[in-house]
Write an enzyme that holds these catalytic residues in place. Structure first.
Site, PDB file in Angstrom:
ATOM      1  N   LYS A 148      44.692  58.643  44.275  1.00  0.00           N
ATOM      2  CA  LYS A 148      44.974  57.428  45.070  1.00  0.00           C
ATOM      3  C   LYS A 148      45.924  57.436  45.641  1.00  0.00           C
ATOM      4  O   LYS A 148      46.146  56.964  46.960  1.00  0.00           O
ATOM      5  CB  LYS A 148      45.166  56.481  43.894  1.00  0.00           C
ATOM      6  CG  LYS A 148      43.965  55.995  43.038  1.00  0.00           C
ATOM      7  CD  LYS A 148      44.368  54.613  42.318  1.00  0.00           C
ATOM      8  CE  LYS A 148      43.351  54.078  41.369  1.00  0.00           C
ATOM      9  NZ  LYS A 148      43.974  52.952  40.605  1.00  0.00           N
ATOM     10  N   HIS A 186      36.230  50.557  48.383  1.00  0.00           N
ATOM     11  CA  HIS A 186      36.824  49.174  48.141  1.00  0.00           C
ATOM     12  C   HIS A 186      38.370  49.542  48.286  1.00  0.00           C
ATOM     13  O   HIS A 186      39.062  48.522  48.696  1.00  0.00           O
ATOM     14  CB  HIS A 186      36.355  48.999  46.706  1.00  0.00           C
ATOM     15  CG  HIS A 186      36.274  49.991  45.712  1.00  0.00           C
ATOM     16  ND1 HIS A 186      35.937  50.933  45.963  1.00  0.00           N
ATOM     17  CD2 HIS A 186      37.005  50.016  44.360  1.00  0.00           C
ATOM     18  CE1 HIS A 186      36.073  52.032  45.055  1.00  0.00           C
ATOM     19  NE2 HIS A 186      36.898  51.373  44.267  1.00  0.00           N
ATOM     20  N   ASP A 209      44.246  47.444  41.550  1.00  0.00           N
ATOM     21  CA  ASP A 209      43.342  47.734  40.156  1.00  0.00           C
ATOM     22  C   ASP A 209      41.968  47.371  40.661  1.00  0.00           C
ATOM     23  O   ASP A 209      41.721  46.733  41.548  1.00  0.00           O
ATOM     24  CB  ASP A 209      43.746  46.219  39.080  1.00  0.00           C
ATOM     25  CG  ASP A 209      42.882  46.674  37.697  1.00  0.00           C
ATOM     26  OD1 ASP A 209      43.076  47.609  37.227  1.00  0.00           O
ATOM     27  OD2 ASP A 209      42.213  45.846  37.428  1.00  0.00           O
TER      28      ASP A 209
HETATM   29  P1  IMP Z   1      41.523  51.706  37.812  1.00  0.00           P
HETATM   30  O1  IMP Z   1      42.058  50.607  36.748  1.00  0.00           O
HETATM   31  O2  IMP Z   1      41.728  50.879  39.246  1.00  0.00           O
HETATM   32  O3  IMP Z   1      42.195  52.909  37.930  1.00  0.00           O
HETATM   33  O4  IMP Z   1      40.012  51.628  37.888  1.00  0.00           O
HETATM   34  C1  IMP Z   1      39.382  51.344  36.605  1.00  0.00           C
HETATM   35  C2  IMP Z   1      37.842  52.099  36.465  1.00  0.00           C
HETATM   36  O5  IMP Z   1      37.062  51.650  37.647  1.00  0.00           O
HETATM   37  C3  IMP Z   1      38.201  53.639  36.813  1.00  0.00           C
HETATM   38  O6  IMP Z   1      38.240  54.234  35.516  1.00  0.00           O
HETATM   39  C4  IMP Z   1      36.801  53.944  37.165  1.00  0.00           C
HETATM   40  O7  IMP Z   1      35.739  54.052  35.929  1.00  0.00           O
HETATM   41  C5  IMP Z   1      36.284  52.704  37.914  1.00  0.00           C
HETATM   42  N1  IMP Z   1      36.398  53.038  39.559  1.00  0.00           N
HETATM   43  C6  IMP Z   1      37.328  52.368  40.242  1.00  0.00           C
HETATM   44  N2  IMP Z   1      37.441  52.829  41.313  1.00  0.00           N
HETATM   45  C7  IMP Z   1      36.306  53.862  41.544  1.00  0.00           C
HETATM   46  C8  IMP Z   1      35.925  54.456  42.653  1.00  0.00           C
HETATM   47  O8  IMP Z   1      36.121  54.744  43.747  1.00  0.00           O
HETATM   48  N3  IMP Z   1      34.705  55.266  42.110  1.00  0.00           N
HETATM   49  C9  IMP Z   1      34.278  55.238  40.803  1.00  0.00           C
HETATM   50  N4  IMP Z   1      34.643  54.528  39.881  1.00  0.00           N
HETATM   51  C10 IMP Z   1      35.723  53.751  40.352  1.00  0.00           C
END
Ligand code: IMP
Length: 203
Positions: A22, A188, A79
């Protein structure tokens, strides 16, 4: 002859994440701006932050505030999650632990595919991200989405999370079959942070 040298003093901005992928993705977006994007480890030690908000924005704010309160620098945080229309937008903000505590990405994908198995296609879905800026006074949120559908079987081995089962609209490959750079252009997260960058430049 006078020589004018333009000096641009950059403002330090900490990205509240421990995720190197990220950080790489977002530092590209902030390159060329008035901000120098720092990692948490540039200003101290990363620590566990409990994300118990009930929206993307609430969780992003929890991360931003925790880092701001500890280190005192302006912060950006995000998030994200995935919403599947036929599942009433689940798993949403609970995407990381969809198949239970300590589950793997593969467990989550298996659970998702089994829930959709008997349902009619297409399985419309979207990735959603909230990115925000916080400096103790000002809070600037920005959203980004990537629409697509869930495919029948995992495909590809790039990316992470739900990438192998998610095919963006207008593509015939999943996010896990794309080069990371191509995914970042439409993701996104990329969209949310580009929106945030524009809002910061206007503020
Ligand atoms: P975070 O809390 O933003 O790190 O994301 C929460 C969860 O959403 C991650 O553990 C993934 O399972 C899913 N996720 C978020 N962004 C992506 C992406 O770009 N590709 C695939 N899964 C994602």
């Amino acid at each position: 002859m006078k020589l004018w040298v333009k000096i641009m003093i950059k403002s330090k901005l900490v990205f509240a994440t421990g995720n190197q992928d990220k950080y790489k993705e977002v530092s590209k977006i902030f390159a060329g701006t008035n901000y120098e994007l720092l990692k948490v480890t540039d200003v101290g030690e990363m620590f566990e932050i409990i994300e118990d908000g009930d929206t993307y924005e609430a969780n992003a704010f929890i991360k931003a505030k925790a880092i701001f309160d500890k280190f005192g620098y302006p912060v950006i945080a995000d998030d994200s999650g995935i919403e599947v229309e036929q599942l009433d937008n689940r798993p949403g903000i609970y995407a990381a632990r969809y198949a239970g505590e300590n589950c793997t990405y593969s467990d989550n994908n298996k659970k998702l595919l089994s829930e959709l198995k008997e349902l009619e296609k297409p399985h419309k879905a979207k990735f959603v991200c909230c990115a925000l800026f916080y400096d103790g006074e000002k809070l600037i949120p920005a959203m980004g989405e990537l629409k697509g559908q869930i495919v029948d079987e995992p495909r590809g081995n790039k990316g992470f999370g739900y990438d192998p089962v998610f095919m963006p609209d207008g593509y015939d490959i999943t996010c896990a079959e794309m080069e990371l750079e191509d995914k970042n252009k439409i993701s996104h997260r990329g969209r949310a942070f580009n929106n945030l960058k524009n809002l910061l430049e206007q503020s």
